[in-house]
Design a protein around this motif. Structure first.
Motif, PDB file in Angstrom:
ATOM      1  N   MET B  99       1.839   8.434   0.834  1.00 34.82           N
ATOM      2  CA  MET B  99       1.118   7.322   0.228  1.00 34.82           C
ATOM      3  C   MET B  99       2.084   6.220  -0.221  1.00 34.82           C
ATOM      4  O   MET B  99       1.837   5.041  -0.008  1.00 34.82           O
ATOM      5  CB  MET B  99       0.313   7.841  -0.955  1.00 34.82           C
ATOM      6  N   PHE B 104       1.345   3.927   8.262  1.00 36.61           N
ATOM      7  CA  PHE B 104       1.132   4.323   9.658  1.00 36.61           C
ATOM      8  C   PHE B 104       0.318   3.276  10.399  1.00 36.61           C
ATOM      9  O   PHE B 104      -0.664   2.760   9.877  1.00 36.61           O
ATOM     10  CB  PHE B 104       0.349   5.632   9.741  1.00 36.61           C
ATOM     11  N   PHE B 106      -1.461   3.433  14.115  1.00 41.82           N
ATOM     12  CA  PHE B 106      -1.656   4.358  15.222  1.00 41.82           C
ATOM     13  C   PHE B 106      -1.970   3.609  16.502  1.00 41.82           C
ATOM     14  O   PHE B 106      -2.193   2.403  16.499  1.00 41.82           O
ATOM     15  CB  PHE B 106      -2.792   5.330  14.906  1.00 41.82           C
ATOM     16  N   VAL B 110      -7.294   3.415  13.365  1.00 43.89           N
ATOM     17  CA  VAL B 110      -8.131   4.499  12.859  1.00 43.89           C
ATOM     18  C   VAL B 110      -8.629   4.118  11.475  1.00 43.89           C
ATOM     19  O   VAL B 110      -8.222   4.677  10.483  1.00 43.89           O
ATOM     20  CB  VAL B 110      -7.391   5.844  12.838  1.00 43.89           C
ATOM     21  N   VAL B 112     -11.678   3.938   8.732  1.00 43.17           N
ATOM     22  CA  VAL B 112     -12.836   4.783   8.434  1.00 43.17           C
ATOM     23  C   VAL B 112     -14.082   3.942   8.684  1.00 43.17           C
ATOM     24  O   VAL B 112     -14.298   2.933   8.013  1.00 43.17           O
ATOM     25  CB  VAL B 112     -12.789   5.261   6.966  1.00 43.17           C
ATOM     26  N   ASP B 119     -12.283  -2.025   1.756  1.00 42.73           N
ATOM     27  CA  ASP B 119     -12.188  -0.657   1.237  1.00 42.73           C
ATOM     28  C   ASP B 119     -11.201   0.176   2.052  1.00 42.73           C
ATOM     29  O   ASP B 119     -10.441   0.973   1.505  1.00 42.73           O
ATOM     30  CB  ASP B 119     -13.563   0.015   1.225  1.00 42.73           C
ATOM     31  N   LEU B 122      -7.816  -0.731   0.860  1.00 40.75           N
ATOM     32  CA  LEU B 122      -7.467  -0.268  -0.487  1.00 40.75           C
ATOM     33  C   LEU B 122      -7.346   1.256  -0.573  1.00 40.75           C
ATOM     34  O   LEU B 122      -6.856   1.787  -1.568  1.00 40.75           O
ATOM     35  CB  LEU B 122      -8.501  -0.770  -1.494  1.00 40.75           C
ATOM     36  N   LEU B 123      -7.812   1.944   0.488  1.00 38.77           N
ATOM     37  CA  LEU B 123      -7.798   3.412   0.465  1.00 38.77           C
ATOM     38  C   LEU B 123      -6.459   4.016   0.024  1.00 38.77           C
ATOM     39  O   LEU B 123      -6.434   4.861  -0.863  1.00 38.77           O
ATOM     40  CB  LEU B 123      -8.163   3.959   1.846  1.00 38.77           C
ATOM     41  N   PRO B 124      -5.328   3.614   0.639  1.00 43.79           N
ATOM     42  CA  PRO B 124      -4.077   4.280   0.281  1.00 43.79           C
ATOM     43  C   PRO B 124      -3.721   4.105  -1.192  1.00 43.79           C
ATOM     44  O   PRO B 124      -2.975   4.909  -1.747  1.00 43.79           O
ATOM     45  CB  PRO B 124      -3.036   3.575   1.163  1.00 43.79           C
ATOM     46  N   ALA B 126      -5.984   4.110  -3.623  1.00 45.41           N
ATOM     47  CA  ALA B 126      -6.968   4.726  -4.518  1.00 45.41           C
ATOM     48  C   ALA B 126      -7.385   6.128  -4.113  1.00 45.41           C
ATOM     49  O   ALA B 126      -8.134   6.778  -4.824  1.00 45.41           O
ATOM     50  CB  ALA B 126      -8.213   3.839  -4.589  1.00 45.41           C
ATOM     51  N   ARG B 172      -3.502  -2.187   5.981  1.00 40.07           N
ATOM     52  CA  ARG B 172      -3.658  -0.947   5.228  1.00 40.07           C
ATOM     53  C   ARG B 172      -2.308  -0.229   5.101  1.00 40.07           C
ATOM     54  O   ARG B 172      -1.968   0.299   4.042  1.00 40.07           O
ATOM     55  CB  ARG B 172      -4.669  -0.014   5.908  1.00 40.07           C
TER      56      ARG B 172
END
Ligand SMILES: Nc1ncnc2c1ncn2[C@@H]1O[C@H](COP(=O)(O)OP(=O)(O)OP(=O)(O)O)[C@@H](O)[C@H]1O
Ligand SMILES: [Mg+2]
Lengths: 373, 251
Positions: B99, B104, B106, B110, B112, B119, B122-124, B126, B172
């Motif tokens: 994190m 990454f 890819f 990838v 979601v 969102d 911001l995933l990494p 939160a 991201r």
């Protein structure tokens, strides 16, 4: 963000989610329906005890359910009346009879004979007439639920029960015993029908004074009348229920239905939640690749299971409420004690989470390296 | 001004390299045979560079990259992140390391699909349950703007072209400002124009003195973007444009 992700995954493929919710609804509804009927039958079983207003029942020795008839000397009533703590005491005759309808068909009924003038343990809800009609020597009641099986007897008309004349002068509302039709009448009429000899009754009921302790009075009566069974009303209600559960196959039959209902629901939840995780394998791999720990993945799936569970419980209870409302005043007895819904909801949620454990295990096991392939 | 930049460069050079691999081997079970896919490989990645790892299909590039990103455990060898050995870290600590230290990108983006662009980005920041700091949100918008995605903040990934999705993946990957950016054939699914944008972006990112970008490819047309070219074949390094320094860990 973990909870948001879980929630969004749920709303993203709605058909899988709907499947999981259906599983929860199945548990709530199928199990709840079976148990509501069982509780309904419970109230039938002990209906006479629950509404008697009496604190203590005296029965023939070795009898442990209220509906079985016995034979006690009526003079026991005077012996009990001698106790200072007793407010009132009355004999009662419960006995089977055979009702002859207008068309000449016979229908087994349970007669409940009450001593005049007090008419303790009488019917408590009326569609037509009132308790006072039982003061009349041939007065009797039938229940609105039983009008059909009795061939729609007319009010104030004369009928025969086991060859004895009764006059249907009142109609009770939704009073039914486990044995079926209950006919209230006076004790003399019930004695004629049941064939009990003069000076005998089947039960004795009594109320203790408010300041006295029921259990103490019960044991006093036990010493006074050693050849009888003396039970408090709750004791008799419980032992009556237990008797039917153990001796009629009701227990195992409902137990089986409940287990099947729960199993069907859990299987549906397990399969759909697992399918959802399989469909989102890649998402769980990505989440791990960008820093989600196992426990974060668990939170994402757990949250989905919880939301599915809560929605399912809500919808399931709506259906259940509809079912119970639909059976009110019907032939099918249902009852839902107040403690039941919260317990049922909690157990269902636990089952939902249990059903989701396979999915959780799968989600955690997803190889994060798989996103590179 | 200039001295400041110089000082920064020196500081970056002095500080330990973002990642260092020492004698890394990886075996896979191929039915019944244990096959060694990486053969005791030594590699050190430097900040401020775009390193391209090239090699024929099946040579072990992806395996190497997943090991560098702690998505795969090496069978043998040691890994250092900014000079600190992390080989024996628990899976939880490795997740946190991913994190904080690694971004990454890819082959295919990838994202979601159930989450909006913002969102996803911001995933990494939160995913471990913390709330997103205001600064990170601002940074997300800044990066989106930088990559020409300002109008897609609240879009769903499916509404974006592949090239746009790949750029979102890059944002991201950058959101936690990691010192190491790992990219596996990030342009192979893109058309020429999108490829150029993505490669330009990666090149630009590698210029930051604190960041290393590693890009795996078998496409020779990408080679000109490299500051350093490492070729591997059959699980071993056969060429390193930074000769002499190959495989020599500085501790
Ligand atoms: N999980 C695995 N199980 C078994 N074998 C694997 C696994 N992952 C990779 N391999 C094998 O390791 C070798 C190297 O694979 P890898 O994906 O690293 O190659 P690559 O250089 O990335 O190839 P490509 O250019 O085609 O992406 C291949 O022979 C592959 O079959
Ligand atoms: Mg590869």
């Amino acid at each position: 963000m973990r909870r948001k992700t879980g929630f969004r995954i749920l709303t993203h493929d709605r058909s899988t989610t709907a499947g999981s919710v259906l599983g929860v609804v199945a548990i709530v509804f199928l199990v709840g329906q079976q148990l509501a009927i069982m509780f309904g039958l419970f109230t039938y079983m002990s209906v006479l005890v629950d509404h008697s207003g009496a604190d203590i029942w005296v029965l023939t020795k070795d009898v442990d359910e209220v509906n079985s008839s016995g034979s006690l000397p009526v003079r026991y009533v005077d012996r009990i009346a001698g106790l200072r703590e007793v407010e009132w005491v009355e004999p009662l005759i419960l006995g089977g009879g055979s009702f002859r309808s207008r068309e000449g068909k016979y229908q087994p009924v349970q007669m409940v004979g009450l001593p005049r003038p007090r008419l303790e343990n009488g019917p408590w809800r009326f569609d037509e007439g009132s308790l006072q009609v039982l003061l009349d020597s041939e007065g009797a009641t039938v229940d609105s639920l039983d009008l059909k099986v009795l061939g729609y007897p007319g009010l104030l008309e004369f009928y025969e029960v086991s060859g004895r004349r009764i006059r249907i002068s009142a109609i009770t509302r939704n009073i039914r015993g486990f044995g079926g039709t209950i006919i209230f009448t006076n004790i003399e009429k019930a004695r004629e029908v049941s064939g009990l000899p003069p000076g005998r009754c089947s039960h004795i009921i009594l109320k203790v004074r408010p300041e006295a302790e029921v259990s103490a009075v019960a044991s006093a009566i036990r010493t006074l009348l050693p050849r009888t069974a003396v039970l408090t009303s709750p004791q008799l209600a419980a032992s009556t229920r237990l008797f039917y559960i153990l001796n009629t196959g009701i227990g195992s039959s409902f137990g089986f239905s409940v287990i099947i209902g729960a199993l069907v629901g859990v299987v549906i939840i397990t399969l759909t939640m697992y399918t959802s995780v399989l469909n989102h394998r890649r998402d769980y791999a990505v989440l791990q690749a960008i820093g989600a720990r196992k426990r974060d993945i668990l939170v994402v799936v757990f949250w989905q299971a919880l939301i599915v569970g809560l929605i399912g419980v809500f919808v399931g209870f709506l259906f259940l409420a509809g079912f119970i409302a639909g059976t009110r005043n019907g032939q099918l007895p249902t009852n839902m004690p107040l403690w039941f819904p919260p317990l049922h909801a909690a157990i269902t949620l636990v089952l939902c989470l249990l059903g989701s454990t396979q999915a959780m295990r799968k989600a955690v096991k997803v190889e994060p390296a798989s996103v590179f392939r | 001004m200039i001295s400041e930049i110089v000082e920064q460069r020196i500081k970056a050079a002095e500080s330990a390299p973002p990642i260092q691999l020492e004698g890394i081997a990886r075996d896979f079970f191929d039915g019944k045979v244990l096959r060694r896919v990486l053969k005791k490989l030594d590699l050190e990645i430097f900040a401020g560079e775009l390193t391209i790892i090239a090699g024929p299909s099946g040579s072990g590039k992806t395996t190497l990259l997943t090991i560098m990103g702690f998505l795969l455990q090496p069978s043998e060898g040691r890994i250092f992140i900014q000079g600190r050995e992390v080989t024996r870290f628990s899976s939880n600590r490795l997740a946190t390391l991913r994190m904080q230290k690694i971004g990454f990108v890819f082959q295919q983006s990838v994202l979601v699909p159930a989450l909006t662009v913002i969102d996803n980005i911001l995933l990494p920041s939160a995913i471990q349950g913390r709330s997103v700091p205001r600064a990170v949100k601002a940074r997300a918008r800044e990066l989106l703007e930088m990559l020409g995605l300002r109008d897609y903040v609240d879009a769903m990934p499916q509404q974006l072209s592949l090239g746009q999705q790949q750029r979102v993946s890059i944002v991201r990957a950058l959101i936690n400002d990691p010192p190491l950016l790992l990219c596996d054939e990030p342009t192979s699914a893109l058309d020429a124009e999108s490829s150029a944008i993505v490669l330009d972006t990666l090149k630009r990112l590698s210029l930051e003195p604190t960041r290393a970008v590693v890009l795996v490819t078998h496409d020779p047309r990408v080679f000109p973007f490299a500051d350093r070219l490492v070729k591997i074949e059959d699980g071993a390094v056969i060429y390193d444009s930074r000769q002499g320094r190959q495989g020599v860990p500085t501790s």
